[in-house]
Write a protein that holds these residues in place. Structure first.
Motif, PDB file in Angstrom:
ATOM      1  N   ARG A  70       2.450  -2.713  -9.394  1.00 41.81           N
ATOM      2  CA  ARG A  70       1.478  -2.988  -8.723  1.00 41.81           C
ATOM      3  C   ARG A  70       2.264  -3.209  -6.911  1.00 41.81           C
ATOM      4  O   ARG A  70       1.835  -2.624  -5.905  1.00 41.81           O
ATOM      5  CB  ARG A  70       0.598  -3.456  -7.659  1.00 41.81           C
ATOM      6  N   SER A  72       4.191  -0.766  -5.534  1.00 39.78           N
ATOM      7  CA  SER A  72       5.150   0.697  -4.803  1.00 39.78           C
ATOM      8  C   SER A  72       3.454   0.784  -3.981  1.00 39.78           C
ATOM      9  O   SER A  72       3.701   0.807  -2.997  1.00 39.78           O
ATOM     10  CB  SER A  72       4.577   1.968  -6.155  1.00 39.78           C
ATOM     11  N   ARG A  73       2.309   0.399  -4.366  1.00 42.41           N
ATOM     12  CA  ARG A  73       1.200   0.595  -3.370  1.00 42.41           C
ATOM     13  C   ARG A  73       1.412  -0.928  -2.714  1.00 42.41           C
ATOM     14  O   ARG A  73       0.693  -0.435  -1.369  1.00 42.41           O
ATOM     15  CB  ARG A  73      -0.510  -0.069  -4.611  1.00 42.41           C
ATOM     16  N   THR A  76       3.111   0.221  -0.010  1.00 39.08           N
ATOM     17  CA  THR A  76       2.687   1.144   1.253  1.00 39.08           C
ATOM     18  C   THR A  76       1.936   0.109   1.704  1.00 39.08           C
ATOM     19  O   THR A  76       1.938   0.638   3.179  1.00 39.08           O
ATOM     20  CB  THR A  76       2.119   2.307   0.575  1.00 39.08           C
ATOM     21  N   LEU A  77       0.706  -0.270   1.444  1.00 36.15           N
ATOM     22  CA  LEU A  77       0.550  -1.431   1.939  1.00 36.15           C
ATOM     23  C   LEU A  77       0.606  -1.789   3.212  1.00 36.15           C
ATOM     24  O   LEU A  77       0.796  -2.111   4.728  1.00 36.15           O
ATOM     25  CB  LEU A  77      -0.905  -1.967   0.757  1.00 36.15           C
TER      26      LEU A  77
END
Length: 177
Positions: A70, A72-73, A76-77
């Motif tokens: 998780r 990469s998510r 981004t967040l």
């Protein structure tokens, strides 16, 4: 930064550093035309060090509990969140400068209009201290290398007391018989 965080822990560093960074940010409100350039440079460099340490600690702690699949998510967040926070700070600072100009009935921007803006943003930054104080003492220990803090569990302590009491009664009963 890694050594400092490992030595003192995320919660301690981020709590104290929020106050120190805010003080250096507020010091910028005191700059005038007569402020010595060397003093301005010292305040900016030292304040920049503490802000950099704060950003490093926050960014490292952001990913402490994220599973690798998780990441990469989470990146981004976290990036979007950081950009929104920076934008909000700039907007608040600009609003403070505009408000100062309005109260002074100025039509042209002067250096004196920036002081209250620095103070407002500094106070907002200092308020983050309350959130950092609420972090667990061992927050981020997995990424800092700092050992975990063992906190006793009251339910386990009472279970241990009951078991010790039962063993004592059993041993006493065996001696009596």
């Amino acid at each position: 930064a890694a050594r400092i965080i490992r030595a003192f822990g995320f919660r301690n560093i981020m709590t104290v550093n929020a106050v120190v960074s805010s003080v250096f940010l507020a010091a910028c409100a005191l700059f005038t035309v007569t402020t010595p350039l060397l003093l301005i440079m010292i305040i900016l460099v030292v304040g920049g060090f503490f802000r950099s340490l704060q950003f490093t600690a926050i960014n490292a702690l952001t990913y402490a509990d994220v599973e690798p699949e998780r990441m990469s998510r989470a990146t981004t967040l976290a990036s979007v969140n950081q950009q929104l926070a920076i934008s909000a700070g700039v907007a608040l600072g600009a609003f403070s400068v505009e408000t100062t100009m309005l109260f002074r009935h100025d039509t042209e921007l002067t250096a004196g209009d920036f002081g209250p803006g620095f103070l407002v943003v500094s106070v907002l930054s200092a308020m983050s201290t309350f959130y950092f104080m609420r972090l667990p003492a061992d927050a981020g220990h997995q990424v800092s290398g700092r050992r975990t803090v063992v906190i006793s569990d009251p339910t386990r302590e009472s279970e241990a007391e009951e078991e010790a009491s039962r063993e004592t009664v059993t041993a006493r009963d065996q001696r009596i018989s």
